[in-house]
Enzyme design. Structure first.
Site, PDB file in Angstrom:
ATOM      1  N   GLU A 292       0.833  -1.200   0.000  1.00 39.81           N
ATOM      2  CA  GLU A 292       0.000   0.000   0.000  1.00 39.81           C
ATOM      3  C   GLU A 292       0.871   1.256   0.000  1.00 39.81           C
ATOM      4  O   GLU A 292       1.912   1.316   0.648  1.00 39.81           O
ATOM      5  CB  GLU A 292      -0.882  -0.013   1.254  1.00 39.81           C
ATOM      6  CG  GLU A 292      -1.779   1.183   1.430  1.00 39.81           C
ATOM      7  CD  GLU A 292      -2.529   1.156   2.748  1.00 39.81           C
ATOM      8  OE1 GLU A 292      -3.489   1.933   2.898  1.00 39.81           O
ATOM      9  OE2 GLU A 292      -2.162   0.358   3.641  1.00 39.81           O
ATOM     10  N   LYS A 365      -9.961   1.534  -2.925  1.00 38.76           N
ATOM     11  CA  LYS A 365     -10.377   1.028  -1.616  1.00 38.76           C
ATOM     12  C   LYS A 365     -11.814   1.423  -1.339  1.00 38.76           C
ATOM     13  O   LYS A 365     -12.199   2.583  -1.466  1.00 38.76           O
ATOM     14  CB  LYS A 365      -9.450   1.564  -0.523  1.00 38.76           C
ATOM     15  CG  LYS A 365      -9.691   0.928   0.841  1.00 38.76           C
ATOM     16  CD  LYS A 365      -8.679   1.379   1.863  1.00 38.76           C
ATOM     17  CE  LYS A 365      -8.874   0.668   3.191  1.00 38.76           C
ATOM     18  NZ  LYS A 365      -7.921   1.124   4.230  1.00 38.76           N
ATOM     19  N   CYS A 415      -5.292  -2.818   3.142  1.00 36.72           N
ATOM     20  CA  CYS A 415      -5.178  -2.599   4.584  1.00 36.72           C
ATOM     21  C   CYS A 415      -6.193  -3.440   5.347  1.00 36.72           C
ATOM     22  O   CYS A 415      -6.265  -4.643   5.175  1.00 36.72           O
ATOM     23  CB  CYS A 415      -5.288  -1.113   4.884  1.00 36.72           C
ATOM     24  SG  CYS A 415      -4.826  -0.683   6.583  1.00 36.72           S
TER      25      CYS A 415
END
Length: 546
Positions: A292, A365, A415
């Site tokens: 990320e 995301k 994440c």
């Protein structure tokens, strides 16, 4: 004589506090070994079940459940202090207060479960006969487990959810893991809570004054053991089957210190390190995955020569490269849109696409972190106190097409999105145009925010549960660890040591086919919980003789 009554509640509170602290150790190996996690988790939770089911009132049950859970969350989530203080710049007392405040809030969910169970199944009065103690123990265990599972689900849902430390994660290596592809982690929590409450009931019966030996008193525990044992044959079922040829993958762990990652003076150093690692002589790779925010600035802020360097790496390795990068682009309505994304490209990808972020392979995301990636209404003042860059993103679509690479379909998440198993399921199903669903899952993270703490191992345990639920392999590419490859049965096939730069070459077999959980999500377990609560309400509050 008068001192004893005042000491008893104090020692009971200390015992619950200790049980909650021990419970916090069960969500990933270290210091406890993997084989002990499930057993210790059930034993510690049994202390909470015993204390709350036999509390003198609903309010006391609520308080006891909150106290146990507050201890468990405060210790189990201690690593949030590091992100708030060391990297977020928040003063230590305020960072401690932040962890304790979050733990106090999260503890309200299990506390409410304990109060609900105590209300549904009150213990018999001292002067009241108990004509069916075995039945009452089963009903009490059922009420407690259903209430606990329901509030675990709510904790994963309310205010965008924070399901970290769900008790199901302690059972990745226990027989209950066989239930993961059927009922998911919330179903595992239901069964683990039932086992804990059944054990607590047997404990109460055994220590009761003048209690007779009665095999029926062990009925609840016998039911729990049967449900646990059923996990063994379930785990032997092949819920998915191989699809295509194995994908050759190289996972990159740059180990860029979080304090340096967003420092403008050191940005070039971090980019160069990842370029060098991706270019290392290694077995050929179809896909190179980087963590990320490998590029800690927006894509159009980079010198075009940096993008040319990445295309050269793709050309030399003959690979598709997938990397985490923040993107900004002008939306059709004229507004600027910011996303935390993964983009995929190869040597033939035009430079204009890379600089605009409009690559054909892209994932934005969907489930953003409150305060870290978006600002909830009314909390701008809190975010302004923290030193968290790139903290206000737009959410991506619920379902986004997987990356097609060498005949496999790789669905990315970023994440802590892999905490929300239900949100990974749409990618497994065929797309609106009939395109195949994902055969491989991949998570890219930057856990550098939390140092070398339990957060890394807990996150790996969470990823293992996602592979069990979906019967898909999972690849985890992280900045500081733990970078790993997990097979479709939840086993860690390979991993890199935490806080060490390196590459992990792996061969990953994609899988196809849908588990019951992938087909139906949380609906079956919620239906079971609803039926259990209705049954407990009907039987638990019925007066003797009725």
């Amino acid at each position: 004589m008068s001192a004893r009554p005042s000491r008893a509640p104090r020692w009971a509170a200390i015992g619950l506090l200790a049980a909650g602290a021990i419970h916090a150790l069960t969500f990933a190996p270290g210091p406890l070994p993997a084989w002990a996690l499930a057993l210790v988790q059930v034993l510690a939770l049994a202390c909470a079940a015993h204390a709350t089911l036999h509390a003198p009132g609903i309010g006391r049950a609520l308080l006891r459940g909150w106290w146990f859970s507050f201890a468990s969350y405060s210790l189990g989530l201690y690593w949030i202090f590091i992100s708030l203080h060391r990297y977020g710049g928040l003063a230590a007392p305020l960072a401690v207060a932040g962890v304790l405040a979050l733990s106090a809030f999260l503890a309200l969910f299990p506390a409410a479960a304990c109060a609900l169970a105590r209300w549904l199944c009150p213990p018999p009065a001292m002067d009241e006969p108990d004509p069916a103690p075995a039945r009452r123990m089963v009903v009490a265990a059922l009420a407690w487990a259903a209430a606990w599972a329901l509030l675990e689900w709510l904790r994963a849902t309310v205010l965008t959810g924070f399901p970290w430390l769900n008790i199901g994660y302690a059972h990745a290596d226990s027989p209950l893991a066989g239930w993961a592809p059927v009922l998911g982690v919330h179903g595992m929590a239901l069964l683990a809570a039932f086992a804990a409450a059944a054990l607590a009931g047997l404990w109460q019966a055994a220590r009761g004054a003048g209690a007779r030996t009665d095999a029926r008193r062990g009925l609840a525990l016998a039911v729990a053991l049967v449900l646990v044992a059923a996990g063994w044959p379930l785990r032997g079922i092949g819920w998915s089957r191989p699809a295509g040829e194995p994908l050759q993958v190289r996972l990159v762990q740059g180990n860029v210190e979080q304090s340096q990652k967003f420092d403008p003076a050191l940005l070039e150093l971090g980019v160069r390190r990842h370029l060098e690692l991706a270019s290392l002589p290694a077995p050929p790779a179809d896909l190179i995955i980087l963590p990320e925010t490998v590029l800690p600035v927006f894509q159009d802020q980079l010198d075009p020569r940096v993008w040319e360097a990445w295309r050269e790496v793709a050309a030399r390795t003959q690979s598709t490269i997938a990397m985490g990068v923040p993107l900004r682009e002008r939306a059709p309505d004229g507004q600027t849109r910011y996303t935390n994304s993964v983009i995929g490209f190869d040597a033939a990808t035009p430079l204009a696409q890379l600089r605009s972020g409009a690559t054909p392979l892209r994932y934005d995301k969907h489930h953003l972190v409150p305060w870290g990636e978006y600002v909830p209404p009314g909390f701008r003042w809190f975010v302004d106190m923290l030193n968290i860059p790139l903290g206000d993103f737009d959410a991506g679509a619920t379902r986004q097409p997987p990356f097609q690479v060498a005949g496999q379909y790789v669905a990315f998440n970023i994440c802590y999105e892999d905490l929300f198993g239900i949100e990974l399921l749409p990618a497994l199903h065929p797309g609106p145009g009939g395109e195949p669903g994902a055969t491989i899952l991949a998570n890219v993270s930057n856990l550098g925010w939390f140092g070398n703490t339990w957060a890394l191992r807990q996150h790996l345990q969470i990823a293992r549960l996602r592979t069990l639920e979906t019967a898909r392999p999972m690849l985890a590419a992280t900045n500081t660890g733990i970078t790993a490859a997990i097979d479709a049965r939840g086993r860690v096939a390979a991993q890199l040591p935490a806080h060490q730069a390196g590459i992990l070459p792996v061969s990953v077999q994609g899988m196809t086919g849908l588990t019951p959980y992938a087909r139906f999500g949380d609906t079956p377990v919620l239906a079971l919980v609803a039926m259990a609560l209705v049954a407990a309400a009907a039987l638990g509050r019925r007066k003797p003789g009725r």
